[in-house]
Scaffold this motif. Sequence first.
Motif, PDB file in Angstrom:
ATOM      1  N   LEU A  84       0.822  -1.208   0.000  1.00 18.40           N
ATOM      2  CA  LEU A  84       0.000   0.000   0.000  1.00 18.40           C
ATOM      3  C   LEU A  84       0.862   1.267   0.000  1.00 18.40           C
ATOM      4  N   CYS A  85       1.960   1.248   0.731  1.00 16.57           N
ATOM      5  CA  CYS A  85       2.852   2.414   0.748  1.00 16.57           C
ATOM      6  C   CYS A  85       3.351   2.756  -0.650  1.00 16.57           C
ATOM      7  N   TYR A  86       3.599   1.729  -1.449  1.00 14.51           N
ATOM      8  CA  TYR A  86       4.126   1.937  -2.795  1.00 14.51           C
ATOM      9  C   TYR A  86       3.053   1.792  -3.870  1.00 14.51           C
ATOM     10  N   ASP A  87       1.792   1.766  -3.425  1.00 10.60           N
ATOM     11  CA  ASP A  87       0.647   1.702  -4.347  1.00 10.60           C
ATOM     12  C   ASP A  87       0.753   0.525  -5.316  1.00 10.60           C
ATOM     13  N   ILE A  88       1.145  -0.631  -4.779  1.00 11.93           N
ATOM     14  CA  ILE A  88       1.215  -1.857  -5.579  1.00 11.93           C
ATOM     15  C   ILE A  88      -0.120  -2.572  -5.438  1.00 11.93           C
ATOM     16  N   THR A  89      -0.769  -2.793  -6.552  1.00 16.04           N
ATOM     17  CA  THR A  89      -2.081  -3.436  -6.519  1.00 16.04           C
ATOM     18  C   THR A  89      -1.928  -4.962  -6.497  1.00 16.04           C
ATOM     19  N   PRO A  90      -2.963  -5.644  -6.014  1.00 19.41           N
ATOM     20  CA  PRO A  90      -2.935  -7.106  -6.083  1.00 19.41           C
ATOM     21  C   PRO A  90      -2.775  -7.610  -7.521  1.00 19.41           C
ATOM     22  N   GLU A  91      -3.332  -6.882  -8.461  1.00 20.10           N
ATOM     23  CA  GLU A  91      -3.220  -7.277  -9.868  1.00 20.10           C
ATOM     24  C   GLU A  91      -1.774  -7.182 -10.350  1.00 20.10           C
ATOM     25  N   GLU A  92      -1.086  -6.118  -9.966  1.00 22.19           N
ATOM     26  CA  GLU A  92       0.331  -5.987 -10.322  1.00 22.19           C
ATOM     27  C   GLU A  92       1.141  -7.114  -9.698  1.00 22.19           C
ATOM     28  N   LEU A  93       0.880  -7.381  -8.433  1.00 19.25           N
ATOM     29  CA  LEU A  93       1.593  -8.450  -7.742  1.00 19.25           C
ATOM     30  C   LEU A  93       1.357  -9.784  -8.448  1.00 19.25           C
ATOM     31  N   GLN A  94       0.112 -10.055  -8.801  1.00 15.89           N
ATOM     32  CA  GLN A  94      -0.220 -11.307  -9.475  1.00 15.89           C
ATOM     33  C   GLN A  94       0.521 -11.433 -10.798  1.00 15.89           C
ATOM     34  N   GLU A  95       0.516 -10.372 -11.583  1.00 18.92           N
ATOM     35  CA  GLU A  95       1.168 -10.410 -12.895  1.00 18.92           C
ATOM     36  C   GLU A  95       2.659 -10.730 -12.756  1.00 18.92           C
ATOM     37  N   VAL A  96       3.332 -10.022 -11.862  1.00 19.99           N
ATOM     38  CA  VAL A  96       4.764 -10.234 -11.696  1.00 19.99           C
ATOM     39  C   VAL A  96       5.038 -11.591 -11.045  1.00 19.99           C
ATOM     40  N   TYR A  97       4.179 -11.995 -10.110  1.00 15.46           N
ATOM     41  CA  TYR A  97       4.344 -13.287  -9.440  1.00 15.46           C
ATOM     42  C   TYR A  97       4.266 -14.431 -10.454  1.00 15.46           C
ATOM     43  N   VAL A  98       3.284 -14.372 -11.331  1.00 12.91           N
ATOM     44  CA  VAL A  98       3.128 -15.425 -12.347  1.00 12.91           C
ATOM     45  C   VAL A  98       4.328 -15.443 -13.291  1.00 12.91           C
ATOM     46  N   LYS A 100       7.360 -14.458 -12.618  1.00 14.03           N
ATOM     47  CA  LYS A 100       8.493 -14.972 -11.845  1.00 14.03           C
ATOM     48  C   LYS A 100       8.394 -16.489 -11.695  1.00 14.03           C
ATOM     49  N   HIS A 101       7.194 -16.966 -11.456  1.00 14.98           N
ATOM     50  CA  HIS A 101       6.985 -18.422 -11.362  1.00 14.98           C
ATOM     51  C   HIS A 101       7.386 -19.116 -12.652  1.00 14.98           C
ATOM     52  N   LEU A 102       6.933 -18.571 -13.773  1.00 15.09           N
ATOM     53  CA  LEU A 102       7.271 -19.172 -15.075  1.00 15.09           C
ATOM     54  C   LEU A 102       8.772 -19.147 -15.322  1.00 15.09           C
ATOM     55  N   THR A 103       9.425 -18.058 -14.932  1.00 20.52           N
ATOM     56  CA  THR A 103      10.893 -17.991 -15.031  1.00 20.52           C
ATOM     57  C   THR A 103      11.548 -19.062 -14.178  1.00 20.52           C
ATOM     58  N   ASN A 104      11.079 -19.187 -12.943  1.00 16.68           N
ATOM     59  CA  ASN A 104      11.638 -20.193 -12.040  1.00 16.68           C
ATOM     60  C   ASN A 104      11.420 -21.611 -12.534  1.00 16.68           C
ATOM     61  N   MET A 105      10.318 -21.847 -13.204  1.00 17.66           N
ATOM     62  CA  MET A 105      10.030 -23.187 -13.738  1.00 17.66           C
ATOM     63  C   MET A 105      11.010 -23.551 -14.850  1.00 17.66           C
ATOM     64  N   GLN A 106      11.605 -22.571 -15.478  1.00 22.13           N
ATOM     65  CA  GLN A 106      12.566 -22.808 -16.566  1.00 22.13           C
ATOM     66  C   GLN A 106      14.018 -22.730 -16.103  1.00 22.13           C
ATOM     67  N   ARG A 107      14.230 -22.384 -14.846  1.00 19.08           N
ATOM     68  CA  ARG A 107      15.553 -22.044 -14.352  1.00 19.08           C
ATOM     69  C   ARG A 107      16.551 -23.219 -14.419  1.00 19.08           C
ATOM     70  N   TRP A 108      16.198 -24.386 -13.974  1.00 16.29           N
ATOM     71  CA  TRP A 108      17.150 -25.484 -13.942  1.00 16.29           C
ATOM     72  C   TRP A 108      16.647 -26.598 -14.804  1.00 16.29           C
TER      73      TRP A 108
END
Length: 108
Positions: A84-98, A100-108
């Motif tokens: 909230l301090c940085y005005d990060i919405t749940p939608e923004e978090l979800q987009e970046v989280y997904v 990041k997950h896809l990146t991590n799934m390809q990492r090793w």
Amino acid sequence: MKDLNFKQMQEFQKQLQDQYQDKWPALTPDKGKEKLLWMLIEAGEIADILKKKGDKLVMEDPTVRNEFIEEMCDTLMYFNTVMLCYDITPEELQEVYVKKHLTNMQRW
């Protein structure tokens, strides 16, 4: 309430903020670092329970388990406050989280 989500958690934090607006500072970027530090302190309290009481009690003793979960909730509350301090919405978090997950799934 069936499944708690980030949008609801942020609404709860806003309610708390409104409730204590005369005691707490506004949720602005200049307060974000302070809230992040409080979040890390709460995370340390989670680790402290594990260190002092161990995994076994967290899994088997209802009192210790509840204490552990409460500290996790405190940490998550501060996490949402930082968002909230940085005005990060749940939608923004979800987009970046997904992403990041896809990146991590390809990492090793």
